[in-house]
Design a protein around this motif. Sequence first.
Motif, PDB file in Angstrom:
ATOM      1  N   VAL A 123       0.794   9.382  -6.136  1.00  0.00           N
ATOM      2  CA  VAL A 123       1.261  10.778  -6.183  1.00  0.00           C
ATOM      3  C   VAL A 123       2.034  11.023  -7.476  1.00  0.00           C
ATOM      4  O   VAL A 123       1.862  12.051  -8.139  1.00  0.00           O
ATOM      5  N   ARG A 124       2.874  10.070  -7.861  1.00  0.00           N
ATOM      6  CA  ARG A 124       3.704  10.217  -9.066  1.00  0.00           C
ATOM      7  C   ARG A 124       2.850  10.380 -10.320  1.00  0.00           C
ATOM      8  O   ARG A 124       3.167  11.169 -11.210  1.00  0.00           O
ATOM      9  N   PHE A 125       1.749   9.627 -10.387  1.00  0.00           N
ATOM     10  CA  PHE A 125       0.945   9.607 -11.612  1.00  0.00           C
ATOM     11  C   PHE A 125      -0.379  10.359 -11.461  1.00  0.00           C
ATOM     12  O   PHE A 125      -1.303  10.123 -12.231  1.00  0.00           O
ATOM     13  N   GLN A 126      -0.455  11.275 -10.497  1.00  0.00           N
ATOM     14  CA  GLN A 126      -1.727  11.951 -10.243  1.00  0.00           C
ATOM     15  C   GLN A 126      -2.196  12.809 -11.419  1.00  0.00           C
ATOM     16  O   GLN A 126      -3.395  13.070 -11.575  1.00  0.00           O
ATOM     17  N   GLU A 127      -1.268  13.226 -12.278  1.00  0.00           N
ATOM     18  CA  GLU A 127      -1.654  14.028 -13.446  1.00  0.00           C
ATOM     19  C   GLU A 127      -1.997  13.160 -14.655  1.00  0.00           C
ATOM     20  O   GLU A 127      -2.336  13.686 -15.717  1.00  0.00           O
ATOM     21  N   ASP A 151       0.827  -1.216   0.000  1.00  0.00           N
ATOM     22  CA  ASP A 151       0.000   0.000   0.000  1.00  0.00           C
ATOM     23  C   ASP A 151       0.856   1.260   0.000  1.00  0.00           C
ATOM     24  O   ASP A 151       0.549   2.229  -0.702  1.00  0.00           O
ATOM     25  N   LYS A 152       1.918   1.251   0.797  1.00  0.00           N
ATOM     26  CA  LYS A 152       2.802   2.425   0.850  1.00  0.00           C
ATOM     27  C   LYS A 152       3.438   2.684  -0.505  1.00  0.00           C
ATOM     28  O   LYS A 152       3.533   3.836  -0.964  1.00  0.00           O
ATOM     29  N   ALA A 153       3.882   1.612  -1.180  1.00  0.00           N
ATOM     30  CA  ALA A 153       4.488   1.765  -2.507  1.00  0.00           C
ATOM     31  C   ALA A 153       3.457   2.273  -3.513  1.00  0.00           C
ATOM     32  O   ALA A 153       3.760   3.115  -4.363  1.00  0.00           O
ATOM     33  N   ARG A 154       2.216   1.778  -3.420  1.00  0.00           N
ATOM     34  CA  ARG A 154       1.161   2.230  -4.331  1.00  0.00           C
ATOM     35  C   ARG A 154       0.805   3.703  -4.083  1.00  0.00           C
ATOM     36  O   ARG A 154       0.458   4.426  -5.021  1.00  0.00           O
ATOM     37  N   GLN A 155       0.880   4.135  -2.831  1.00  0.00           N
ATOM     38  CA  GLN A 155       0.589   5.539  -2.524  1.00  0.00           C
ATOM     39  C   GLN A 155       1.634   6.459  -3.158  1.00  0.00           C
ATOM     40  O   GLN A 155       1.307   7.536  -3.661  1.00  0.00           O
ATOM     41  N   VAL A 156       2.889   6.013  -3.136  1.00  0.00           N
ATOM     42  CA  VAL A 156       3.961   6.771  -3.796  1.00  0.00           C
ATOM     43  C   VAL A 156       3.652   6.888  -5.291  1.00  0.00           C
ATOM     44  O   VAL A 156       3.804   7.961  -5.897  1.00  0.00           O
ATOM     45  N   GLN A 157       3.212   5.797  -5.899  1.00  0.00           N
ATOM     46  CA  GLN A 157       2.898   5.799  -7.325  1.00  0.00           C
ATOM     47  C   GLN A 157       1.671   6.650  -7.627  1.00  0.00           C
ATOM     48  O   GLN A 157       1.593   7.301  -8.670  1.00  0.00           O
TER      49      GLN A 157
END
Length: 512
Positions: A425-429, A417-423
Amino acid sequence: MLTKTFGSAVQGVNAYTITMEVVVTAGTNFYVVGLPDNAIKESQQRIEAALKSRGYRMPRTKVVVNMAPADIRKEGAAYDLPLALGILHASQQLQTEVLDEYIIMGEMSLDGELRPIRGVLPIAIQARKEGFKGFILPQENAQEAAIVNNLDVIPVSTMQEAIDFLEGRLEIMPVRIDTRDIFEHAANKYSADFADVQGQENIKRALEIAAAGSHNAIMIGPPGAGKTMLAKRLPSIMPPLTMQEALETTKIHSVAGKVGAGAGLLSARPFRSPHHTISDVALVGGGSNPQPGEISLAHNGVLFLDELPEFKRSVLEVMRQPLEERRVTVARAKVSIEFPANFMLIASMNPCPCGYYNHPEKECVCGPGVVQKYLNKVSGPLLDRIDLHVEVTPVTFDQMTETRKSETSQDIQIRVDKARQVQAVRFQEFPDIHSNAMMPSQMVKDICLISEAGRQLLKTAMERLGLSARAYDRILKVARTIADLAGTEDIEIQHLAEAIQYRSLDREGWAG
């Protein structure tokens, strides 16, 4: 007298409202026009028997039913109920002013009992969109339709109940469910857990990486090493379904008739494991009236192909495009339908026909060249699309009898889940990209930056293993996921080295 009732036709994962115009005039015979299939044409016998069993009569005059729009193919027996009610109203045996306020669907038995239908969720969504007051449908489908709010879901078990409701003699309370409450209580409930698996720490690590970045993986090892057991536990460490994902998944299963009677929103990630005798149409979807295949039923979940080389070559090759585009387009002469197919592919295979090539204790009895021939059943382009190649070794007796508890799925899921949360944020646009595995090549160059030492390591690996450009991208994506799990912003050389080791089948001389 002209009467209109409203039903719905499902094409792909979307529904289209069908207007059934019924007129009873002087003459004889029963006519249904507007591209009905044989099941609808045969409805006359079912409707006539049902009406007679409930004390009504079938008009002995000319009955014409037009199902509009006439250019959409209508299929199945789910139109029995709206057709019966339309005939009753047109022949003045049903007195109601609210018939046009409801979408009505249901298959009837000869005594007027209603049977469940498929595609209820997309029909309910379309009914709400078009401003209908409610949806009259069989009792067994009510929970599924009630997922859609701001729509009166009226469950009936017989044609007579529907008539009494429309005439105001019977009050039926609309089905209401708290979708979010049910979803939150049922989410993330799995019977299988990684705590049950003794040993195999390297395989658990590989599956953790796969879940964290939504990467495809293949496990190669002898029979009895635990490949299937590990694959079945993968959904338990994936992030819980979001409400939007749950609705998408339920919609597909509803169209395919895979939502059980009395069931509502699907809250667990799907795990599909088709047998190796499956046809290409059953896998990707299709048919005269295109239906979703196994890869669409695995949308937002896992598609597990056990004994990969045993699948027909043509079946495996049709997966190549969906693995890249994450959708399936089924084209026919008059219609083109798109099914979503955003799934994780997990495959397993023996290293050779006897299963014991590279086994630490048992000797392989396959002849020269047989191992390579067996591996060649899986094409290079398909292997290129699989990010992680993992060798599975048998569990030793000491590992099986170890009393120390293994890490639970919940513990692993926290890291995922923590790794997915980072992703996130990375791909929010980028609304179409949700994980590292979904990055296009151009984005890989911008996001998966490596140091000069890492570049040299990767260059050496590429030259020695003879990797393709696609495999190069896959290594960088996996390395990015490993870095996300480690909580580091940069891809370090150890992350890259671990990613390279997950290309077992690319290794020169692996199969002798």
